[in-house]
Design a protein around this motif. Sequence first.
Motif, mmCIF file in Angstrom:
data_model
loop_
_atom_site.group_PDB
_atom_site.id
_atom_site.type_symbol
_atom_site.label_atom_id
_atom_site.label_comp_id
_atom_site.label_asym_id
_atom_site.label_seq_id
_atom_site.Cartn_x
_atom_site.Cartn_y
_atom_site.Cartn_z
ATOM 1 N N ARG A 31 78.622 -9.276 -10.637
ATOM 2 C CA ARG A 31 77.440 -8.804 -11.358
ATOM 3 C C ARG A 31 76.301 -9.787 -11.110
ATOM 4 O O ARG A 31 76.544 -10.926 -10.694
ATOM 5 C CB ARG A 31 77.708 -8.682 -12.862
ATOM 6 N N GLY A 32 75.085 -9.320 -11.376
ATOM 7 C CA GLY A 32 73.959 -10.214 -11.176
ATOM 8 C C GLY A 32 72.767 -9.801 -12.014
ATOM 9 O O GLY A 32 72.746 -8.713 -12.602
ATOM 10 N N VAL A 33 71.798 -10.685 -12.062
ATOM 11 C CA VAL A 33 70.540 -10.389 -12.743
ATOM 12 C C VAL A 33 69.409 -10.538 -11.736
ATOM 13 O O VAL A 33 69.313 -11.564 -11.047
ATOM 14 C CB VAL A 33 70.302 -11.333 -13.949
ATOM 15 N N PHE A 34 68.614 -9.504 -11.646
ATOM 16 C CA PHE A 34 67.469 -9.466 -10.730
ATOM 17 C C PHE A 34 66.214 -9.667 -11.566
ATOM 18 O O PHE A 34 65.955 -8.903 -12.488
ATOM 19 C CB PHE A 34 67.445 -8.096 -10.051
ATOM 20 N N THR A 35 65.462 -10.695 -11.254
ATOM 21 C CA THR A 35 64.221 -10.953 -11.992
ATOM 22 C C THR A 35 63.064 -11.053 -11.017
ATOM 23 O O THR A 35 63.190 -11.681 -9.964
ATOM 24 C CB THR A 35 64.312 -12.293 -12.763
ATOM 25 N N THR A 36 61.964 -10.434 -11.359
ATOM 26 C CA THR A 36 60.777 -10.599 -10.523
ATOM 27 C C THR A 36 59.549 -10.820 -11.394
ATOM 28 O O THR A 36 59.439 -10.257 -12.482
ATOM 29 C CB THR A 36 60.581 -9.399 -9.571
ATOM 30 N N GLN A 37 58.678 -11.678 -10.917
ATOM 31 C CA GLN A 37 57.361 -11.855 -11.531
ATOM 32 C C GLN A 37 56.317 -11.521 -10.475
ATOM 33 O O GLN A 37 56.353 -12.058 -9.368
ATOM 34 C CB GLN A 37 57.138 -13.301 -12.008
ATOM 35 N N ILE A 38 55.434 -10.626 -10.845
ATOM 36 C CA ILE A 38 54.372 -10.239 -9.925
ATOM 37 C C ILE A 38 53.057 -10.855 -10.412
ATOM 38 O O ILE A 38 52.657 -10.657 -11.560
ATOM 39 C CB ILE A 38 54.249 -8.699 -9.863
ATOM 40 N N TYR A 39 52.435 -11.623 -9.520
ATOM 41 C CA TYR A 39 51.146 -12.250 -9.797
ATOM 42 C C TYR A 39 50.087 -11.544 -8.954
ATOM 43 O O TYR A 39 50.411 -10.715 -8.113
ATOM 44 C CB TYR A 39 51.186 -13.738 -9.421
ATOM 45 N N GLU A 40 48.846 -11.918 -9.170
ATOM 46 C CA GLU A 40 47.751 -11.306 -8.404
ATOM 47 C C GLU A 40 47.908 -11.509 -6.897
ATOM 48 O O GLU A 40 47.550 -10.642 -6.110
ATOM 49 C CB GLU A 40 46.421 -11.932 -8.832
ATOM 50 N N ASP A 41 48.449 -12.665 -6.511
ATOM 51 C CA ASP A 41 48.489 -13.013 -5.089
ATOM 52 C C ASP A 41 49.865 -13.471 -4.628
ATOM 53 O O ASP A 41 50.004 -14.065 -3.569
ATOM 54 C CB ASP A 41 47.467 -14.126 -4.815
ATOM 55 N N GLN A 42 50.891 -13.179 -5.423
ATOM 56 C CA GLN A 42 52.237 -13.688 -5.106
ATOM 57 C C GLN A 42 53.304 -12.882 -5.848
ATOM 58 O O GLN A 42 53.073 -12.424 -6.966
ATOM 59 C CB GLN A 42 52.306 -15.146 -5.568
ATOM 60 N N VAL A 43 54.447 -12.729 -5.207
ATOM 61 C CA VAL A 43 55.589 -12.097 -5.878
ATOM 62 C C VAL A 43 56.777 -13.046 -5.787
ATOM 63 O O VAL A 43 57.095 -13.570 -4.713
ATOM 64 C CB VAL A 43 55.922 -10.723 -5.242
ATOM 65 N N HIS A 44 57.392 -13.288 -6.929
ATOM 66 C CA HIS A 44 58.547 -14.180 -7.021
ATOM 67 C C HIS A 44 59.778 -13.355 -7.411
ATOM 68 O O HIS A 44 59.701 -12.566 -8.354
ATOM 69 C CB HIS A 44 58.261 -15.263 -8.073
ATOM 70 N N ILE A 45 60.879 -13.535 -6.678
ATOM 71 C CA ILE A 45 62.109 -12.794 -6.976
ATOM 72 C C ILE A 45 63.270 -13.766 -7.086
ATOM 73 O O ILE A 45 63.413 -14.670 -6.255
ATOM 74 C CB ILE A 45 62.416 -11.746 -5.871
ATOM 75 N N PHE A 84 53.791 -14.379 -0.390
ATOM 76 C CA PHE A 84 52.403 -14.759 -0.629
ATOM 77 C C PHE A 84 51.471 -13.755 0.038
ATOM 78 O O PHE A 84 51.555 -13.535 1.258
ATOM 79 C CB PHE A 84 52.133 -16.169 -0.100
ATOM 80 N N LEU A 85 50.595 -13.193 -0.747
ATOM 81 C CA LEU A 85 49.677 -12.170 -0.242
ATOM 82 C C LEU A 85 48.791 -12.729 0.868
ATOM 83 O O LEU A 85 48.505 -12.034 1.847
ATOM 84 C CB LEU A 85 48.818 -11.643 -1.404
ATOM 85 N N ASN A 86 48.398 -14.006 0.759
ATOM 86 C CA ASN A 86 47.485 -14.564 1.760
ATOM 87 C C ASN A 86 48.154 -14.856 3.098
ATOM 88 O O ASN A 86 47.489 -15.242 4.057
ATOM 89 C CB ASN A 86 46.748 -15.794 1.223
ATOM 90 N N SER A 87 49.488 -14.640 3.186
ATOM 91 C CA SER A 87 50.134 -14.795 4.490
ATOM 92 C C SER A 87 50.117 -13.479 5.273
ATOM 93 O O SER A 87 50.627 -13.412 6.393
ATOM 94 C CB SER A 87 51.568 -15.304 4.332
ATOM 95 N N GLU A 88 49.549 -12.436 4.675
ATOM 96 C CA GLU A 88 49.389 -11.161 5.376
ATOM 97 C C GLU A 88 48.233 -11.290 6.377
ATOM 98 O O GLU A 88 47.221 -11.886 6.075
ATOM 99 C CB GLU A 88 49.020 -10.039 4.397
ATOM 100 N N GLU A 89 48.410 -10.693 7.573
ATOM 101 C CA GLU A 89 47.311 -10.747 8.545
ATOM 102 C C GLU A 89 46.157 -9.856 8.079
ATOM 103 O O GLU A 89 46.381 -8.833 7.500
ATOM 104 C CB GLU A 89 47.779 -10.265 9.910
#
Length: 147
Positions: free
Chosen positions: A63-77, A142-147
Amino acid sequence: MGEDKVLVEIEREIVGGDFQSAGDVSSELKKVLQQVGFPPSFNRRIVIAAYEAEMNVVIHAYRGVFTTQIYEDQVHIEVDDQGPGIPDLELAFQEGYSTAPPHIREMGFGAGYGLSNMKKCSDRLEIDTRVGEGTKVIMDFFLNSEE
Ligand SMILES: Nc1ncnc2c1ncn2[C@@H]1O[C@H](COP(=O)(O)OP(=O)(O)OP(=O)(O)O)[C@@H](O)[C@H]1O
Ligand SMILES: [Mg+2]
């Protein structure tokens, strides 16, 4: 500190061996990311990496727990599981390496590309694993790593 504000936070349980619900968490995340309005290419690599991490719990852990935080310019999982752990991480990252048994392969999983896919799709990947206890996967996008 304004840019550090969490826009959305999701926390979901993942159940090992539950192929009925497998992929649901990544699908939910995909919808939320689309609502937030990130570029499709950014969302795509997050959802691919999230799906691989989710499926690894379904296939390899209990079993596991999936957590994500979405920021304006970043997503953490973070995906934190109770399971067998990974004895040799370097080996596990090799493309084509899999311990998935035949009945899992018959379902189309176990090609051994999940971890390398997660590495390619994420901007930062950290794995903390203890044999006999479990595995924690931490990924950042990181959103800013998008071309
Ligand atoms: N959460 C986990 N718990 C225990 N072992 C894991 C976990 N994630 C990966 N592994 C181990 O690492 C191996 C490689 O993982 P990877 O995701 O690359 O391939 P796979 O899951 O076997 O196949 P695919 O992801 O292509 O369907 C797995 O076969 C398994 O032995
Ligand atoms: Mg996998």
